[in-house]
Design an enzyme around this catalytic site. Structure first.
Site, PDB file in Angstrom:
ATOM      1  N   ASP A  67       0.864  -1.175   0.000  1.00 38.25           N
ATOM      2  CA  ASP A  67       0.000   0.000   0.000  1.00 38.25           C
ATOM      3  C   ASP A  67       0.903   1.227   0.000  1.00 38.25           C
ATOM      4  O   ASP A  67       1.419   1.637   1.045  1.00 38.25           O
ATOM      5  CB  ASP A  67      -0.911  -0.008   1.235  1.00 38.25           C
ATOM      6  CG  ASP A  67      -1.840   1.199   1.279  1.00 38.25           C
ATOM      7  OD1 ASP A  67      -1.783   2.031   0.348  1.00 38.25           O
ATOM      8  OD2 ASP A  67      -2.622   1.303   2.245  1.00 38.25           O
ATOM      9  N   SER A 149       2.963  11.857 -17.044  1.00 39.70           N
ATOM     10  CA  SER A 149       1.719  12.167 -17.750  1.00 39.70           C
ATOM     11  C   SER A 149       1.911  13.421 -18.586  1.00 39.70           C
ATOM     12  O   SER A 149       2.679  14.318 -18.216  1.00 39.70           O
ATOM     13  CB  SER A 149       0.592  12.402 -16.744  1.00 39.70           C
ATOM     14  OG  SER A 149      -0.567  12.908 -17.390  1.00 39.70           O
ATOM     15  N   TYR A 162      -3.188  16.718  -9.657  1.00 39.65           N
ATOM     16  CA  TYR A 162      -2.646  15.575 -10.394  1.00 39.65           C
ATOM     17  C   TYR A 162      -1.531  16.017 -11.336  1.00 39.65           C
ATOM     18  O   TYR A 162      -0.455  15.398 -11.378  1.00 39.65           O
ATOM     19  CB  TYR A 162      -3.758  14.875 -11.175  1.00 39.65           C
ATOM     20  CG  TYR A 162      -3.288  13.645 -11.923  1.00 39.65           C
ATOM     21  CD1 TYR A 162      -3.020  12.462 -11.244  1.00 39.65           C
ATOM     22  CD2 TYR A 162      -3.088  13.676 -13.299  1.00 39.65           C
ATOM     23  CE1 TYR A 162      -2.571  11.336 -11.925  1.00 39.65           C
ATOM     24  CE2 TYR A 162      -2.649  12.566 -13.987  1.00 39.65           C
ATOM     25  CZ  TYR A 162      -2.391  11.393 -13.294  1.00 39.65           C
ATOM     26  OH  TYR A 162      -1.939  10.286 -13.971  1.00 39.65           O
ATOM     27  N   LYS A 166       2.653  14.936 -11.364  1.00 41.72           N
ATOM     28  CA  LYS A 166       3.365  14.371 -12.512  1.00 41.72           C
ATOM     29  C   LYS A 166       4.511  15.270 -12.954  1.00 41.72           C
ATOM     30  O   LYS A 166       5.558  14.794 -13.409  1.00 41.72           O
ATOM     31  CB  LYS A 166       2.385  14.114 -13.665  1.00 41.72           C
ATOM     32  CG  LYS A 166       1.397  12.994 -13.361  1.00 41.72           C
ATOM     33  CD  LYS A 166       2.108  11.695 -13.001  1.00 41.72           C
ATOM     34  CE  LYS A 166       1.157  10.541 -12.808  1.00 41.72           C
ATOM     35  NZ  LYS A 166       1.841   9.257 -12.519  1.00 41.72           N
TER      36      LYS A 166
END
Length: 254
Positions: A67, A149, A162, A166
Site C-alpha cells: 500500500d 503524464s 494531479y 506528474k
C-alpha cells in the site's frame, strides 16, 4: 512485439501499481521480454490473478502486497520485499503506481485528497527509488522508468493537483538521471496522454476536447505505452538518460 523478444532475458523488474490498469499491461510486457517481474499492489487477489496470467503465458512473476499510500516504512518495506522476491537484486524499477483525481477547482480539493494524491504519486516513487537505486548503482547498472503524464507538461484548469504530481515526477527523472547516471543507472520517464483503459470512460467528457486537437485523434492503447516503457528499460535505450518520452498522439507537440 515479437513473442521471441529477449531484451530483458535474465533481468528482474519491479512494477509498482501493477494489479490494475496500465500496470498490468506493463508487467505482462516486461515478462514477455524475459524479465522476472515482481507485481505489486494493495489487493492480493488481483496480484495473484496477474501473476497467474503471466505464468500461463510462459513468463516468470511473483507478487508482493504493498500500500504505497501508507507512508515511509510501508514503502521501504516494499523495496526490501521486492528485492528478496526478485532473487536479491532488481535490474528494472517501473514507478507506475498513481492515484487519479477527477478534475475539480483548486478550492474544492480536500486536505485528504491532496495528501492521498501526493502520497502515492510523489512520496512513494521518491522513497522506492531511494531504497532501490543505490543498490543498482553499486552493481554498476539498472534502469528506472517513471510513468508520468502529459498533464505534467502543461497546465490544465481543474487539474492542478494531479498535474503537479506528474510534473514533480518528471523533475525527479531528470535529477535522478544526473545523480545515478554516472554509476550506470539510467532514469527516464514516459508521459502518456489519455489511455484507453476501462477507467478512461470516467474521463471521456474531459478528454474529448483534447483528443479533437491532437494529431492522432485518439487515445493511446496500454500496449503502446507499455512498449515505450520496455524500450526505456532495455538496452535499446542504452544511452538514453533523463528523457521524458511523450506517448500521447502528438498532444505535447501541438
Amino acid at each position: 512485439m515479437s513473442p521471441n523478444d529477449t531484451r530483458l532475458h535474465g533481468r528482474t523488474a519491479l512494477v509498482t501499481g501493477s494489479t490494475g490498469g496500465l500496470g498490468v499491461t506493463i508487467a505482462h510486457t516486461l515478462a514477455r521480454a524475459g524479465a522476472r517481474v515482481v507485481v505489486s499492489g494493495r489487493r492480493r487477489d488481483r496480484g495473484d490473478e496477474v501473476v497467474t496470467g503471466i505464468r500461463a503465458a510462459g513468463g516468470d512473476a511473483t507478487f508482493v502486497v504493498a500500500d504505497l499510500g501508507a507512508g515511509g516504512d510501508a514503502v521501504r518495506r516494499l523495496a526490501d520485499q521486492a528485492t528478496a522476491a526478485a532473487g536479491g537484486h532488481l535490474d528494472v524499477l517501473v514507478n507506475n503506481a498513481a492515484t487519479l483525481l477527477m478534475p475539480k477547482p483548486t478550492a474544492d480539493v480536500t486536505d485528504r485528497e491532496l495528501q492521498d494524491v501526493f502520497g502515492v504519486n510523489v512520496f512513494a516513487p521518491f522513497l522506492v527509488t531511494g531504497a532501490i537505486a543505490p543498490a543498482m548503482a553499486a552493481r554498476g547498472g539498472g534502469a528506472i522508468v517513471n510513468v508520468g503524464s502529459n498533464t505534467g507538461l502543461r497546465g490544465s484548469a481543474g487539474s492542478a493537483v494531479y498535474s503537479g504530481t506528474k510534473a514533480v515526477l518528471h523533475s525527479f527523472t531528470q535529477s535522478w538521471a544526473d545523480e545515478y547516471g554516472p554509476a550506470g543507472v539510467r532514469v527516464n520517464a514516459v508521459a502518456p496522454g489519455p489511455i484507453a483503459t476501462e477507467r478512461a470512460v470516467e474521463f471521456a467528457d474531459h478528454v474529448a476536447p483534447m483528443l479533437a486537437r491532437v494529431p492522432s485523434r485518439r487515445m493511446s492503447t496500454p500496449d503502446e505505452v507499455a512498449a515505450s516503457v520496455l524500450f526505456l528499460a532495455s538496452d535499446d535505450a542504452a544511452n538514453v538518460h533523463g528523457v521524458v518520452l511523450s506517448v500521447d498522439g502528438g498532444w505535447a507537440a501541438v
